[in-house]
Design a protein around this motif. Structure first.
Motif, short mmCIF file in Angstrom:
data_model
loop_
_atom_site.label_atom_id
_atom_site.label_comp_id
_atom_site.label_asym_id
_atom_site.label_seq_id
_atom_site.Cartn_x
_atom_site.Cartn_y
_atom_site.Cartn_z
N GLN A 117 0.84 -1.20 0.00
CA GLN A 117 0.00 0.00 0.00
C GLN A 117 0.87 1.25 0.00
O GLN A 117 0.57 2.23 -0.69
CB GLN A 117 -0.93 0.00 1.22
CG GLN A 117 -2.02 1.05 1.15
CD GLN A 117 -2.96 0.83 -0.02
OE1 GLN A 117 -3.42 -0.29 -0.25
NE2 GLN A 117 -3.24 1.89 -0.78
N ARG A 118 1.95 1.23 0.76
CA ARG A 118 2.86 2.38 0.78
C ARG A 118 3.50 2.56 -0.60
O ARG A 118 3.69 3.69 -1.06
CB ARG A 118 3.94 2.18 1.85
CG ARG A 118 4.91 3.38 1.99
CD ARG A 118 5.74 3.20 3.24
NE ARG A 118 6.74 4.26 3.42
CZ ARG A 118 6.50 5.46 3.92
NH1 ARG A 118 5.28 5.79 4.28
NH2 ARG A 118 7.48 6.33 4.08
N LYS A 156 2.14 1.89 -3.43
CA LYS A 156 1.15 2.47 -4.34
C LYS A 156 0.85 3.92 -4.00
O LYS A 156 0.60 4.74 -4.90
CB LYS A 156 -0.15 1.66 -4.29
CG LYS A 156 -0.02 0.26 -4.88
CD LYS A 156 -1.37 -0.40 -5.07
CE LYS A 156 -2.06 -0.69 -3.75
NZ LYS A 156 -3.35 -1.41 -3.94
N ASP A 157 0.88 4.28 -2.71
CA ASP A 157 0.46 5.62 -2.28
C ASP A 157 1.60 6.63 -2.20
O ASP A 157 1.34 7.83 -2.04
CB ASP A 157 -0.21 5.54 -0.91
CG ASP A 157 -1.51 4.75 -0.93
OD1 ASP A 157 -2.05 4.54 -2.04
OD2 ASP A 157 -1.95 4.33 0.15
N ASP A 176 4.33 9.45 -2.49
CA ASP A 176 4.36 10.66 -3.30
C ASP A 176 5.78 11.03 -3.71
O ASP A 176 6.02 12.12 -4.21
CB ASP A 176 3.69 11.82 -2.56
CG ASP A 176 4.43 12.20 -1.28
OD1 ASP A 176 5.44 11.52 -0.95
OD2 ASP A 176 4.02 13.16 -0.61
N ARG A 208 8.60 5.08 -2.45
CA ARG A 208 8.06 4.05 -3.34
C ARG A 208 9.08 2.93 -3.55
O ARG A 208 8.75 1.75 -3.47
CB ARG A 208 7.66 4.66 -4.68
CG ARG A 208 6.85 3.70 -5.57
CD ARG A 208 6.62 4.28 -6.95
NE ARG A 208 5.94 5.56 -6.91
CZ ARG A 208 4.61 5.71 -6.84
NH1 ARG A 208 3.84 4.65 -6.79
NH2 ARG A 208 4.08 6.92 -6.82
#
Length: 280
Positions: A109-110, A112-113, A115, A120
């Protein structure tokens, strides 16, 4: 190590540096006789112990350093991102041993999210290095996002070629990467991202008991020599320290060097490296 991790007066970047174990290559350089697989086994056992024994501390470190506001390329937030990434790696490593699905799910999830590229890529690396199944969709997603960014794609290739080898799976994976549409042996950076990451920066995967890594090395040195002798010569140095290896790796490495040296039209660059290595 817990005291270092929890010490509020220490900088996050310093903690990440102190808590990162020495590489297998560095450890091998400190020894008179090198058993690559034993070094790998001991280092991995220590990583697993640190992941298990400090689980709650890694969780605290991640939760305390994961949010840094908008991206800023400054020293303080960079250190916080680095420590959060290290913590996530250990949490995913512990999840592999315990069978827990929560932390790999949080890492995905991190990923994908995120910024920014650092967060990432750290999340992607945590999944890849822990060997979790979610690494496969994460790698595919990363490629789809950055396939037009050459330097980022180099990191994508290198991450896979340098991943932890738990069952001999890395060499077949590297051979598949060489067949990828975006791999080009004539591109020095792309060659380094795959071939050098495997041969020079992934000792446990390279020094295989079946000598498959050495066979791969000799193939790539010879193929590169016909394209770019300077790059081939640098790759040839991956076996500079072959005489420090214990058996059966020492004999297998020497055989690979002899195989390369026997090529009649070998470039002067590569011939100098392998001849000196065999003679020393």
């Amino acid at each position: 190590m817990r005291a270092v991790l929890r010490q509020p007066e220490l900088d996050a970047a310093f903690k990440e540096l102190v808590l990162t174990l020495p590489s297998e290559t560095y450890l091998a350089e400190q020894l008179d006789e090198v058993d690559p697989q034993r070094i790998h086994a001991v280092r991995e056992a220590m990583r697993e112990q640190l992941a298990r024994e400090l689980h709650d501390d890694w969780q605290w470190a991640f939760e305390s350093h994961r949010y840094n506001g908008g991206y800023q390329p400054d020293t303080l937030p960079a250190g916080r991102r680095a420590l959060a990434g290290l913590a996530l790696t250990y949490l995913c490593l512990d999840a592999r041993s315990s069978g827990d699905a929560v932390w790999p799910g949080k890492a995905y999830q991190r990923f994908k999210d995120a910024d920014n590229m650092t967060d990432r890529f750290n999340a992607l690396s945590a999944l890849v290095q822990s060997g979790h199944a979610l690494a496969t969709p994460a790698l595919a997603r990363f490629y789809s996002l950055f396939k037009s960014e050459e330097l980022v794609l180099d990191k994508w290739f290198a991450l896979q070629a340098g991943a932890c080898d738990r069952s001999g799976q890395i060499l077949p994976a590297v051979r598949q990467l060489l067949k990828h549409p975006d791999f080009n042996l004539k591109n020095p950076n792309r060659a380094r991202s795959v071939i050098f990451s495997y041969c020079c920066a992934n000792p446990a995967a390279f020094h295989r008991a079946d000598a498959g890594g050495y066979v791969f090395w000799s193939e790539q040195v010879l193929e590169l020599d016909a394209i770019n002798p300077q790059v081939a010569a640098r790759l040839a140095r991956a076996l500079d320290r072959w005489k420090k290896l214990v058996e059966p790796w020492r004999s297998a490495a020497r055989e690979a060097l002899v195989r390369v040296a026997a090529k009649a039209d070998l470039s002067n660059d590569v011939r100098e490296v392998v001849t000196r290595s065999l003679a020393d």
